[in-house]
Design a protein around this motif. Sequence first.
Motif, mmCIF file in Angstrom:
data_model
loop_
_atom_site.group_PDB
_atom_site.id
_atom_site.type_symbol
_atom_site.label_atom_id
_atom_site.label_comp_id
_atom_site.label_asym_id
_atom_site.label_seq_id
_atom_site.Cartn_x
_atom_site.Cartn_y
_atom_site.Cartn_z
ATOM 1 N N UNK A 51 48.683 -3.969 24.669
ATOM 2 C CA UNK A 51 47.993 -4.548 23.523
ATOM 3 C C UNK A 51 46.548 -4.062 23.382
ATOM 4 N N UNK A 52 45.880 -3.791 24.513
ATOM 5 C CA UNK A 52 44.449 -3.508 24.453
ATOM 6 C C UNK A 52 44.114 -2.016 24.396
ATOM 7 N N UNK A 53 44.796 -1.192 25.217
ATOM 8 C CA UNK A 53 44.371 0.201 25.363
ATOM 9 C C UNK A 53 45.452 1.202 24.991
ATOM 10 N N UNK A 54 46.326 0.824 24.118
ATOM 11 C CA UNK A 54 47.443 1.690 23.729
ATOM 12 C C UNK A 54 46.974 3.056 23.236
ATOM 13 N N UNK A 55 45.984 3.077 22.349
ATOM 14 C CA UNK A 55 45.509 4.345 21.781
ATOM 15 C C UNK A 55 44.905 5.237 22.851
ATOM 16 N N UNK A 56 44.094 4.643 23.727
ATOM 17 C CA UNK A 56 43.446 5.436 24.781
ATOM 18 C C UNK A 56 44.478 6.010 25.747
ATOM 19 N N UNK A 57 45.466 5.221 26.110
ATOM 20 C CA UNK A 57 46.503 5.689 27.018
ATOM 21 C C UNK A 57 47.334 6.798 26.386
ATOM 22 N N UNK A 58 47.669 6.614 25.118
ATOM 23 C CA UNK A 58 48.475 7.607 24.428
ATOM 24 C C UNK A 58 47.719 8.924 24.294
ATOM 25 N N UNK A 59 46.426 8.854 24.005
ATOM 26 C CA UNK A 59 45.612 10.069 23.904
ATOM 27 C C UNK A 59 45.578 10.811 25.235
ATOM 28 N N UNK A 60 45.381 10.071 26.330
ATOM 29 C CA UNK A 60 45.349 10.692 27.651
ATOM 30 C C UNK A 60 46.674 11.374 27.975
ATOM 31 N N UNK A 61 47.782 10.732 27.611
ATOM 32 C CA UNK A 61 49.103 11.313 27.869
ATOM 33 C C UNK A 61 49.324 12.585 27.061
ATOM 34 N N UNK A 62 48.971 12.548 25.784
ATOM 35 C CA UNK A 62 49.176 13.721 24.931
ATOM 36 C C UNK A 62 48.353 14.909 25.421
ATOM 37 N N UNK A 63 47.106 14.663 25.784
ATOM 38 C CA UNK A 63 46.246 15.747 26.277
ATOM 39 C C UNK A 63 46.836 16.354 27.546
ATOM 40 N N UNK A 64 47.284 15.497 28.465
ATOM 41 C CA UNK A 64 47.861 15.987 29.714
ATOM 42 C C UNK A 64 49.175 16.732 29.470
ATOM 43 N N UNK A 65 50.029 16.184 28.607
ATOM 44 C CA UNK A 65 51.322 16.823 28.327
ATOM 45 C C UNK A 65 51.127 18.201 27.713
ATOM 46 N N UNK A 66 50.166 18.324 26.829
ATOM 47 C CA UNK A 66 49.886 19.625 26.222
ATOM 48 C C UNK A 66 49.338 20.596 27.255
ATOM 49 N N UNK A 67 48.489 20.093 28.156
ATOM 50 C CA UNK A 67 47.958 20.949 29.215
ATOM 51 C C UNK A 67 49.042 21.440 30.149
ATOM 52 N N UNK A 68 49.961 20.554 30.522
ATOM 53 C CA UNK A 68 51.075 20.945 31.380
ATOM 54 C C UNK A 68 51.935 21.990 30.689
ATOM 55 N N UNK A 69 52.249 21.755 29.428
ATOM 56 C CA UNK A 69 53.093 22.678 28.667
ATOM 57 C C UNK A 69 52.464 24.063 28.584
ATOM 58 N N UNK A 70 51.148 24.111 28.359
ATOM 59 C CA UNK A 70 50.462 25.421 28.286
ATOM 60 C C UNK A 70 50.437 26.115 29.630
ATOM 61 N N UNK A 71 50.467 25.360 30.706
ATOM 62 C CA UNK A 71 50.376 25.955 32.044
ATOM 63 C C UNK A 71 51.725 26.399 32.606
#
Length: 256
Positions: A234-254
């Motif tokens: 309820x509180x940090x959904x956007x922040x958590x989702x942003x962190x996941x997307x950034x990491x997932x994209x970094x993993x995919x590029x690597x």
Amino acid sequence: MAGNVSTPGATVVSRALAVLYAFDNGHRRLGVAEVARRTGLPAPTVHRLLRELAAGEALTRGDDGRYVIGRRLWDVGRLAPEQTELQQVASPFLSDIHAATRATVHLAVRDGMEVLYLDRLSGRASVPVVSRPGSRLPLHATGVGKVLLAHAPEQLRDAYLAADLRTPTVHTITQPGRLRRQLAAVRREGHATTEDEMTLGACSIAVPIVRTAPGAAGGSEVVAALGIVVPTLKRERTRLLTALHVAAQGIARSLP
């Protein structure tokens, strides 16, 4: 398998494998009689094989006389090229997410009709988490599992939704129509969430790791899922989702 390994012509290797394959996510600790029943092998044969596998550290015998998968076998399984490569690439990104969120972080892949957890970094919050590296859980009841099921081949997805689905909690979604709509939303929105579906008091949010094939004509495939487990979204959904997307994209590029 039981019908084959119990025949006189079955090899020692096939019988040993049958014993190991008797263990699964729903049968983590087994005694001689249980393994004999699940494999169709005679109890004396099972007893001998269990002792030899324990001597080789493929299994571990508990004080109650029952057996569990040994650390040596898990270490061997981790040598599978695709999983090892993915874990090595993803490891620093998981650490970054963990440092930024202090939440439990998961890296997972689909293994047949289950989600297989390759890595987990435990969070500081007191959240009930049943996963661990090497464990398998239902696809429909976990955030990473929903991501992987949503991007699975349509035929597999149809077969999964037609099966008798487990209900770990009263909040687990098992209705085929409702699940199908939810999976369509996962593909459309790029993430999945759960609330108390695997364990009470645990919510999750997960995104796909998408590898794009090189070249102008190359397509893309979901090779894994990255997820976070927290007490509430309820509180940090956007922040958590942003962190996941950034990491997932970094993993995919690597990924090579």
